[in-house]
Enzyme design. Structure first.
Site, PDB file in Angstrom:
ATOM      1  N   HIS A 140      -8.983  49.473  17.492  1.00 62.32           N
ATOM      2  CA  HIS A 140      -8.311  48.488  18.336  1.00 62.32           C
ATOM      3  C   HIS A 140      -8.471  48.789  19.825  1.00 62.32           C
ATOM      4  O   HIS A 140      -8.130  47.942  20.671  1.00 62.32           O
ATOM      5  CB  HIS A 140      -6.819  48.411  17.966  1.00 62.32           C
ATOM      6  CG  HIS A 140      -6.224  47.057  18.129  1.00 62.32           C
ATOM      7  ND1 HIS A 140      -6.844  46.033  18.815  1.00 62.32           N
ATOM      8  CD2 HIS A 140      -5.044  46.528  17.688  1.00 62.32           C
ATOM      9  CE1 HIS A 140      -6.085  44.957  18.797  1.00 62.32           C
ATOM     10  NE2 HIS A 140      -4.984  45.223  18.109  1.00 62.32           N
TER      11      HIS A 140
ATOM     12  N   ASP B  58     -10.764  43.730  19.689  1.00 57.61           N
ATOM     13  CA  ASP B  58      -9.508  42.990  19.639  1.00 57.61           C
ATOM     14  C   ASP B  58      -9.368  42.299  18.282  1.00 57.61           C
ATOM     15  O   ASP B  58     -10.345  42.072  17.566  1.00 57.61           O
ATOM     16  CB  ASP B  58      -9.462  41.946  20.751  1.00 57.61           C
ATOM     17  CG  ASP B  58      -9.448  42.573  22.138  1.00 57.61           C
ATOM     18  OD1 ASP B  58      -8.949  43.714  22.252  1.00 57.61           O
ATOM     19  OD2 ASP B  58      -9.944  41.934  23.087  1.00 57.61           O
TER      20      ASP B  58
END
Length: 440
Positions: free
Chosen positions: A412, A416
């Site tokens: 992450h 995204d």
């Protein structure tokens, strides 16, 4: 007779140390030239260490699980001739003498000196006679025959009830097997046994298993991945009915491969690999390695897909290099070849390294959904769950369809959630309309 020292050889470019995972010999063994002495592991590749000479094992320089530096002595042999270790005062040795610990011979401990007074006192002590069966407290806890009522006073019965003890499981030490308070205490001290009707007994054994070899490598890699990478997992349902129909048709055709011989039998993986190649062309950031210490993302042009494979020794990840340059049959052949090499333990370090993105699959045991751990320092891993026939609503009725979930994890810090969803949706579209996989 002389001595010959065997040192840990260079087992790979840039490798400074290796873990000893197996000894094939022990002290006192007679070995012949080229006989395997030990096995060491580095970067998930196992290397066997052969003996360069005939001789007798005098000393082993490490224990299973030890990390040994390249060039360190690991075996000392007694050999015919001078060997490669010279005694002081002899000719100049080909290499400096190596001081090695010599195993201490097992000798009996000297008898302790007992002062005359203590010896005299000890002589006066006579061994106690064995306890009588009728008076000693029994700890066997053998249950009574079916229907036999245990003998005990009301106070003893109350004590057993409060402690949750079945008196039929307590052996009494009193006359006619009468159970006393001391029998209750002895029963509690050793732990109650399960009633004989169940045939079950407690097992309080604890076995200490040293984490070595591939299992230790896996533990280290998983710890690194989970401690450094903030995972996001995205699960999507894929209708693979059309794909399975196409795969069955292609596998029925007996066509020759470009390099000769028959084309390999296709599994789901080659189709997924080709779909990933097409999806990565639209989102090249998914095919990256993240150097989190330097703060640099290395985005690769070559797509090197790791295929997580379970072996008798543990999980390894052989790598299909340059999947972007392979057609679906070439991908299938390479997956089959690497899987066999991994299971047989013959895969090389090069074949087990260099991946830029990984596929993990548990096959028929894949479950409904999983949360795959990213193969550090990659930024994505695609998890394949098992295929199941499920009813799907087509707008007018429920129809049976072959469905499969993809459970995929992403770094992450780099990817995204929206990018992860777009990537998986692109793969979903290709797998659900498999003809698109063959369109350039």
């Amino acid at each position: 007779m002389g001595e010959h020292i065997i040192k840990l050889p260079d087992v790979g470019e840039g490798v400074a140390e290796a873990e000893l995972v197996e000894w094939h010999v022990k002290i006192g063994d007679i070995v012949r030239e080229d006989m395997v002495l030990a096995a060491v592991m580095t970067d998930k590749a196992t290397v066997e260490i052969p003996s360069p000479v005939d001789g007798e094992i005098l000393w082993l320089g490490a224990e299973i699980g030890d990390t040994v530096a390249i060039g360190s002595p690991i075996v000392r042999l007694k050999v015919a001739g001078e060997g490669n270790v010279r005694q002081q005062g002899g000719a100049v040795a080909s290499e400096p003498p190596v001081k090695l610990p010599t195993p201490k011979p097992e000798t009996a401990a000297p008898a302790a000196k007992i002062p005359p007074a203590a010896a005299a006192a000890a002589a006066e002590v006579k061994p106690a006679p064995p306890a009588s069966k009728s008076t000693g407290v029994s700890v066997s806890g053998a249950p009574r025959p079916e229907g036999e009522k245990p003998l005990a006073s009301p106070a003893v019965r109350l004590r057993a009830k409060e402690a949750g003890i079945d008196l039929r499981q307590v052996a009494g030490s009193g006359p006619a097997g009468r159970i006393g308070h001391e029998d209750i205490e002895a029963f509690l001290a050793r732990g109650p046994q399960v009633a004989k009707a169940s045939g079950l007994t407690r097992n309080d054994a604890v076995e200490d298993i040293k984490v070595i070899g591939l299992r230790r490598k896996i533990a280290e890699k998983m710890t690194l991945s989970k401690s450094r990478i903030p995972h996001i997992t995205y699960v999507e349902e894929i209708d693979v009915t059309a794909l399975e129909e196409l795969r069955a048709v292609l596998n029925k055709e007996k066509r020759q491969a470009s390099g000769g011989g028959e084309r390999p039998k296709l599994t789901l993986l080659p189709f997924l690999m080709r779909a990933m190649v097409k999806a990565i062309a639209d989102q090249p950031q998914l095919n990256s390695l993240f150097d989190d210490e330097a703060g640099i993302i290395h985005q690769h042009g070559g797509i090197h897909i790791g295929i997580a494979a379970q072996t008798p020794s543990g999980l390894v990840v052989p790598v299909v290099k340059h999947a972007e340059a392979r057609d679906i049959w070439d991908c299938g052949a390479e997956v089959a070849r690497l899987a066999e090499a991994a299971k047989s333990g013959t895969a090389t370090r090069d074949e087990l390294s260099g991946s830029t993105i990984t596929i993990t699959s548990l096959g028929a045991m894949g479950g409904v959904a999983t949360t795959p751990v990213i193969n550090h320092p990659e930024v994505a891993i695609i998890g394949v769950n098992k295929m199941m026939v499920r009813p799907v609503w087509d707008g007018t009725q429920f129809i049976p369809r072959k469905m499969m979930n993809l459970s995929s994890s992403f770094d992450h810090r780099v990817i995204d959630g929206w990018e992860a969803a777009v990537f998986i949706q692109r793969i979903k579209a290709l797998l659900e309309t498999p003809a698109l996989i063959f369109v350039d």
